[in-house]
Scaffold this motif. Structure first.
Motif, PDB file in Angstrom:
ATOM      1  N   THR A   5     139.054  -8.658  92.762  1.00  0.00           N
ATOM      2  CA  THR A   5     137.795  -9.293  93.135  1.00  0.00           C
ATOM      3  C   THR A   5     136.647  -8.528  92.484  1.00  0.00           C
ATOM      4  O   THR A   5     136.608  -7.287  92.501  1.00  0.00           O
TER       5      THR A   5
ATOM      6  N   THR B 166     137.674 -18.122  94.543  1.00  0.00           N
ATOM      7  CA  THR B 166     136.717 -18.181  95.647  1.00  0.00           C
ATOM      8  C   THR B 166     135.499 -17.397  95.216  1.00  0.00           C
ATOM      9  O   THR B 166     135.633 -16.253  94.767  1.00  0.00           O
TER      10      THR B 166
ATOM     11  N   THR C   3     136.952 -10.351 100.012  1.00  0.00           N
ATOM     12  CA  THR C   3     137.806 -11.531  99.946  1.00  0.00           C
ATOM     13  C   THR C   3     138.542 -11.557  98.610  1.00  0.00           C
ATOM     14  O   THR C   3     137.929 -11.485  97.544  1.00  0.00           O
ATOM     15  N   TYR C   4     139.868 -11.651  98.681  1.00  0.00           N
ATOM     16  CA  TYR C   4     140.728 -11.725  97.496  1.00  0.00           C
ATOM     17  C   TYR C   4     141.422 -13.082  97.464  1.00  0.00           C
ATOM     18  O   TYR C   4     141.474 -13.798  98.461  1.00  0.00           O
ATOM     19  N   GLU C   5     141.997 -13.410  96.321  1.00  0.00           N
ATOM     20  CA  GLU C   5     142.837 -14.599  96.191  1.00  0.00           C
ATOM     21  C   GLU C   5     144.294 -14.142  96.221  1.00  0.00           C
ATOM     22  O   GLU C   5     144.795 -13.545  95.255  1.00  0.00           O
TER      23      GLU C   5
ATOM     24  N   PRO D 191     142.630 -17.551  99.997  1.00  0.00           N
ATOM     25  CA  PRO D 191     141.722 -16.458 100.331  1.00  0.00           C
ATOM     26  C   PRO D 191     142.255 -15.580 101.458  1.00  0.00           C
ATOM     27  O   PRO D 191     142.807 -16.075 102.437  1.00  0.00           O
ATOM     28  N   VAL D 192     142.107 -14.275 101.293  1.00  0.00           N
ATOM     29  CA  VAL D 192     142.449 -13.309 102.333  1.00  0.00           C
ATOM     30  C   VAL D 192     141.393 -12.207 102.275  1.00  0.00           C
ATOM     31  O   VAL D 192     140.964 -11.808 101.194  1.00  0.00           O
ATOM     32  N   THR D 193     140.951 -11.743 103.436  1.00  0.00           N
ATOM     33  CA  THR D 193     139.892 -10.733 103.485  1.00  0.00           C
ATOM     34  C   THR D 193     140.435  -9.431 104.043  1.00  0.00           C
ATOM     35  O   THR D 193     141.017  -9.398 105.125  1.00  0.00           O
ATOM     36  N   TRP D 194     140.260  -8.357 103.276  1.00  0.00           N
ATOM     37  CA  TRP D 194     140.627  -7.007 103.685  1.00  0.00           C
ATOM     38  C   TRP D 194     139.435  -6.094 103.480  1.00  0.00           C
ATOM     39  O   TRP D 194     138.815  -6.100 102.396  1.00  0.00           O
TER      40      TRP D 194
ATOM     41  N   ALA E   7     136.537 -13.763  93.767  1.00  0.00           N
ATOM     42  CA  ALA E   7     137.975 -13.505  93.897  1.00  0.00           C
ATOM     43  C   ALA E   7     138.666 -14.169  92.715  1.00  0.00           C
ATOM     44  O   ALA E   7     138.710 -15.389  92.614  1.00  0.00           O
TER      45      ALA E   7
ATOM     46  N   THR F  71     131.211 -16.391  95.977  1.00  0.00           N
ATOM     47  CA  THR F  71     129.956 -16.391  96.713  1.00  0.00           C
ATOM     48  C   THR F  71     128.923 -15.739  95.803  1.00  0.00           C
ATOM     49  O   THR F  71     129.202 -15.410  94.652  1.00  0.00           O
TER      50      THR F  71
ATOM     51  N   GLN G 207     130.565 -12.081  95.586  1.00  0.00           N
ATOM     52  CA  GLN G 207     131.971 -11.798  95.304  1.00  0.00           C
ATOM     53  C   GLN G 207     132.616 -12.924  94.502  1.00  0.00           C
ATOM     54  O   GLN G 207     132.308 -14.099  94.696  1.00  0.00           O
TER      55      GLN G 207
END
Length: 222
Positions: A220, A40, A94-96, A87-90, A47, A42, A45
């Motif tokens: 990331t 992922t 955003t990480y994979e 994708p997960v956002t913490w 990931a 942008t 970022q």
């Protein structure tokens, strides 16, 4: 490596000779592989897709409590408490997330290996990881496309312990899974940390410490 070398594993032979000494021959294997890609991306970022580097299943379920083994002693993360693959956002990053199901490999166990990363300029490396059998204070080696490198400090918290100074808890889980039993305490966690990079250079790779207590879940670049 010669330009255009195809991906694969290649044997390399070394022979050392000296007057008055026996000849010594050793063999090694060099692996040629494409660099990881941004699963992922942008403008700010990337990931990283670590699927080719993941080789350890650290998750299990109540139905199959022996399916994984995070700490080498039969305990695992509960797959049902981890995010689905993707994708997960913490904490705004955003990480994979790897696949937590079945016997899929979902951690990179640190054994001194080098991870080839997308060659771009980045200011920060965000890493989600946990250790077992105690917290770990160590270092990562960052290499750049100009041939330079630097060592950067890293602290990784024990999965059943507290976040070391300078790190955060990105995911807190109320229990873990024990082989042959199922749900078991204590609560376990995944930790997030940040490593500063030289954004005037393009990063090429990251070498992990040779300490298999450290398990990397996601990276990331930003």
């Amino acid at each position: 490596m010669p330009p255009g070398t195809a991906a694969g594993s290649y044997p390399v032979h070394f022979t050392v000779e000296a007057d008055g000494a026996a000849r010594v021959t050793r063999e090694a294997t060099v692996e040629v592989r494409p660099a990881a890609k941004c699963a992922t991306a942008t403008d700010k970022q990337c990931a990283v897709d670590l699927s080719k580097d993941m080789a350890h299943d650290g998750t299990a379920t109540t139905d199959n409590p022996g399916q994984g083994d995070f700490d080498g002693s039969g305990w695992s993360y509960d797959a049902g408490l981890l995010p689905a693959a993707g994708p997960v956002t913490w904490d705004g990053v955003t990480y994979e997330a790897p696949d937590p199901t079945g016997t899929a490999a979902n951690f990179v166990e640190a054994r001194g290996q080098t991870l080839l990363l997308p060659a771009r300029s980045h200011g920060t490396l965000r890493l989600v990881a946990a250790s077992h059998n105690g917290p770990v204070t160590t270092a990562l080696t960052v290499r750049y496309t100009d041939g330079s490198s630097s060592e950067v400090p890293l602290k990784v918290g024990d999965w059943a312990g507290q976040a070391p100074e300078g790190t955060t808890v990105v995911l807190d889980m109320p229990h873990r899974i024990k082989a042959g039993q199922g749900v078991d305490g204590p609560p376990v966690r995944l930790f997030g940390s940040s490593v500063e990079l030289n954004d005037a250079k393009e990063m090429r790779s990251l070498t992990l410490p040779d300490d298999p207590r450290i398990e990397v879940y996601a990276i990331t670049l930003s």
